[in-house]
Design a protein around this motif. Structure first.
Motif, short mmCIF file in Angstrom:
data_model
loop_
_atom_site.label_atom_id
_atom_site.label_comp_id
_atom_site.label_asym_id
_atom_site.label_seq_id
_atom_site.Cartn_x
_atom_site.Cartn_y
_atom_site.Cartn_z
N GLY A 81 -65.41 -8.52 60.70
CA GLY A 81 -64.52 -7.81 61.07
C GLY A 81 -64.97 -7.16 62.45
N GLY A 82 -64.33 -6.50 63.24
CA GLY A 82 -64.83 -5.76 64.23
C GLY A 82 -65.52 -6.56 65.35
N ASN A 83 -65.25 -7.59 65.46
CA ASN A 83 -66.16 -8.50 66.54
C ASN A 83 -65.42 -9.06 67.68
OD1 ASN A 83 -68.91 -8.40 65.75
ND2 ASN A 83 -68.64 -9.66 63.88
N PHE A 84 -64.11 -9.62 67.33
CA PHE A 84 -63.49 -10.29 68.33
C PHE A 84 -62.22 -9.87 69.07
CE2 PHE A 84 -66.06 -12.98 65.28
CZ PHE A 84 -66.95 -13.45 66.06
N GLY A 85 -61.69 -8.98 68.07
CA GLY A 85 -60.29 -8.31 68.45
C GLY A 85 -59.90 -7.56 66.82
N VAL A 86 -58.80 -7.08 66.99
CA VAL A 86 -58.31 -6.48 65.96
C VAL A 86 -57.20 -7.33 65.32
CG1 VAL A 86 -56.91 -4.55 64.90
CG2 VAL A 86 -58.69 -4.05 66.91
N ALA A 87 -57.56 -7.68 64.10
CA ALA A 87 -56.41 -8.51 63.42
C ALA A 87 -55.48 -7.85 62.64
CB ALA A 87 -57.25 -9.17 62.09
N ALA A 88 -54.36 -8.34 63.18
CA ALA A 88 -53.14 -7.53 62.81
C ALA A 88 -52.36 -7.79 61.44
CB ALA A 88 -51.86 -7.39 63.76
N SER A 89 -52.48 -9.42 61.18
CA SER A 89 -51.71 -9.73 60.07
C SER A 89 -52.27 -11.08 59.72
CB SER A 89 -50.10 -9.83 60.17
OG SER A 89 -49.60 -10.82 61.19
N PHE A 90 -52.08 -11.57 58.20
CA PHE A 90 -52.67 -12.97 58.24
C PHE A 90 -51.56 -13.66 57.41
CE2 PHE A 90 -56.09 -9.89 58.07
CZ PHE A 90 -57.08 -10.26 58.68
N THR A 91 -51.51 -15.00 57.35
CA THR A 91 -50.83 -15.75 56.74
C THR A 91 -51.78 -16.81 55.83
OG1 THR A 91 -48.92 -15.76 58.23
CG2 THR A 91 -48.89 -17.56 56.61
N PHE A 92 -51.53 -16.73 54.42
CA PHE A 92 -52.49 -17.52 53.53
C PHE A 92 -51.60 -18.42 52.99
CE2 PHE A 92 -54.30 -13.29 53.76
CZ PHE A 92 -55.62 -13.54 54.08
N ARG A 93 -52.05 -19.63 52.51
CA ARG A 93 -51.62 -20.51 51.29
C ARG A 93 -51.80 -19.53 49.95
NH1 ARG A 93 -54.55 -24.52 50.47
NH2 ARG A 93 -56.34 -23.95 51.81
N THR A 94 -50.65 -19.59 48.94
CA THR A 94 -50.95 -18.97 47.82
C THR A 94 -51.19 -20.27 46.93
OG1 THR A 94 -48.60 -19.35 47.56
CG2 THR A 94 -49.32 -17.22 48.38
N HIS A 95 -51.36 -19.55 45.74
CA HIS A 95 -51.82 -20.49 44.51
C HIS A 95 -50.81 -19.80 43.34
CE1 HIS A 95 -54.58 -17.64 42.32
NE2 HIS A 95 -55.13 -17.53 43.67
N ARG A 96 -50.51 -20.77 42.38
CA ARG A 96 -49.84 -20.11 41.20
C ARG A 96 -50.61 -19.32 40.33
NH1 ARG A 96 -44.86 -20.13 42.40
NH2 ARG A 96 -44.71 -19.65 40.17
N ALA A 97 -50.05 -18.28 39.98
CA ALA A 97 -50.64 -17.03 39.23
C ALA A 97 -50.30 -17.10 37.79
CB ALA A 97 -50.26 -15.78 39.67
N HIS A 98 -51.05 -18.06 36.99
CA HIS A 98 -50.63 -18.26 35.66
C HIS A 98 -51.53 -17.23 34.80
CE1 HIS A 98 -48.55 -21.85 36.59
NE2 HIS A 98 -49.59 -22.48 37.34
N GLU A 99 -51.33 -17.37 33.48
CA GLU A 99 -51.97 -16.59 32.50
C GLU A 99 -53.52 -17.14 32.66
OE1 GLU A 99 -49.50 -15.12 28.98
OE2 GLU A 99 -50.36 -16.98 28.63
N LEU A 100 -54.60 -16.17 32.29
CA LEU A 100 -55.98 -16.78 32.42
C LEU A 100 -56.51 -16.01 31.34
CD1 LEU A 100 -57.51 -14.33 34.09
CD2 LEU A 100 -56.73 -15.51 36.07
#
Length: 453
Positions: free
Chosen positions: A207-226
């Protein structure tokens, strides 16, 4: 970065105007968010980071941005006035570089979490436990860390080692796109097709090198019991536990992640193991049996819990402010007997400190070292050195002794102001390409970290 990317980005950067006196009133009027200046009631609270060691830093102002347009206005102000500018998402920089004496762009109000059809769009200032909590309502999550108050922006930009990384990869490995406000005020949507060089740099370039990241879009995974588990050994078995763990953890099935802690605190010396397993207790017990057959623990606890509960357990609590100092290594090879002896002896020295070994391998290691800016794909585990207080004497001593075995590899999210060869330590073979991205998107070096690309 290809020639078209470089020339296209550089050509749009205007010549720097003559510097003018800071127009704080004008900046205040241009913001949808809030500007906090010295002397205002909120100032002392607003300028604090997670680590109280940096409470003495007094910014000229802090802008609580609510939109990417607010960020762009702040960057235009910084260009006009010549004031240094610092972006802050969670304020967890180990070196205190989430603040400065100029303008601090605080992203904590840009904290939205929206889920749709397998992807999550998350504001840069969202805190990690809030992200886990909101995504859990949809039965999904992203691979990320354990500190509950760390900001997603800093975490993802540096790579993002987390508690299910061996199964799902680093946080940055799940990144689909990122919106970046560049030094010249453009709001760029970056992905594999649009501004691909900048997108690459945002996956592990820090962070802090190329610009200011405002938001991110991620691929999610299922959140099962663990299954969550914890083991303890008496200090007399510390060397045996380290030897057995490093033989076992990095090569375990992807579903198993663990962190080995060697501690000296007010209760004395101890060896603790905590981890998660994306499966049932029977499967976990079989895997733990391979470890405990070599070194029998004094205690062992394991239970199946909801995904969110496991993340809350791994967070260790609410993330209260505490004064500490830290350093890191990335372990590309196992410690030999002499290295294990040095580690155990180092932790046994007087003081309050800890060394944490977090398992890598699995999905993390199946990404090429140059496919993202995060270069440490071949590392077996990460090493964190923590000391209570501001003295770095113990840190430098034990880190220096282990350097003979671990080399000079380090993790940019555990940023270390002591490092001299930090470019190669953080970025390895990716350092030159990151410098090219920096030259294209911030040729005037508006973003100037002490260890900035």
């Amino acid at each position: 970065m290809n020639r078209r990317d470089f020339l296209g980005a550089a050509a749009l950067v205007p010549l720097a105007p003559a510097m003018s006196a800071p127009d704080w009133t004008g900046l205040h009027r241009s913001l949808k968010g809030t500007l906090v200046r010295p002397g205002e009631a909120a100032y002392d609270r607003s300028r604090r980071l997670f680590n109280p060691a940096f409470d003495g830093v007094r910014p000229s102002a802090l802008a609580y941005c609510e939109t990417a347009q607010d960020v762009a206005a702040c960057l235009a102000f910084a260009r006009r006035s010549g004031l240094p500018v610092t972006a802050r998402s969670g304020g967890h920089s180990y070196a205190g570089w989430s603040t400065g004496t100029g303008l601090v762009i605080d992203l904590s109000r840009m904290n939205g979490v929206a889920y749709r059809s397998g992807t999550a769009t998350i504001g840069s200032g969202a805190r990690l436990m809030d992200v886990y909590t909101k995504l859990a309502k949809h039965g999904v999550s992203i691979p990320a860390g354990s500190c509950p108050t760390v900001g997603v922006g800093g975490l993802a930009l540096g790579g993002g080692i987390g508690v299910v990384s061996r199964k799902y990869g680093l946080t940055c490995d799940r990144l689909v796109s990122v919106q970046v406000v560049t030094a010249d005020g453009r709001m760029l949507d970056c992905d594999a097709a649009r501004h691909p060089a900048l997108f690459w740099a945002c996956r592990g370039g820090g962070g802090g090198n190329f610009g200011v990241a405002a938001s991110f879009t991620f691929r999610t995974h299922r959140a099962h019991e663990l299954a969550h588990f914890s083991l303890r050994w008496p200090w007399a078995k510390a060397a045996a536990a380290v030897a057995a763990w490093q033989d076992w953890a990095p090569g375990a099935p992807d579903e198993l992640w663990s962190s080995l802690h060697l501690l000296r605190d007010k209760e004395g010396l101890s060896v603790q193991l905590a981890g998660t397993y994306l499966g049932d207790l029977a499967g976990l017990n079989r895997l733990l049996g391979r470890l405990t057959a070599r070194v029998q623990p004094a205690s062992r606890v394991a239970r199946v819990v909801p995904y969110l509960t496991a993340m809350q357990i791994m967070s260790g609590g609410p993330g209260l402010r505490t004064t500490f100092s830290a350093k890191s290594h990335m372990a590309y090879r196992k410690l030999p007997a002499a290295g294990i002896a040095a580690l155990v002896a180092g932790v046994a020295r007087p003081g309050r400190h800890a060394v944490l070994l977090d398992a890598l391998g699995g999905a993390v290691g199946r990404v090429g070292a140059r496919d993202t800016a995060f270069p440490h794909r071949a590392a077996l585990y990460s090493v964190q050195y923590y000391a209570d207080g501001t003295s770095r004497t113990w840190l430098r001593g034990v880190h220096g002794e282990l350097r003979a075995h671990f080399g000079d590899h380090a993790y940019v999210n555990y940023i270390d102001p002591d490092l001299r060869e930090w470019r190669s330590a953080y970025y390895g073979q990716n350092a030159a390409r990151l410098a090219a991205v920096k030259a294209a998107y911030d040729p005037g070096r508006i973003f100037r970290l002490p260890q900035g690309v």
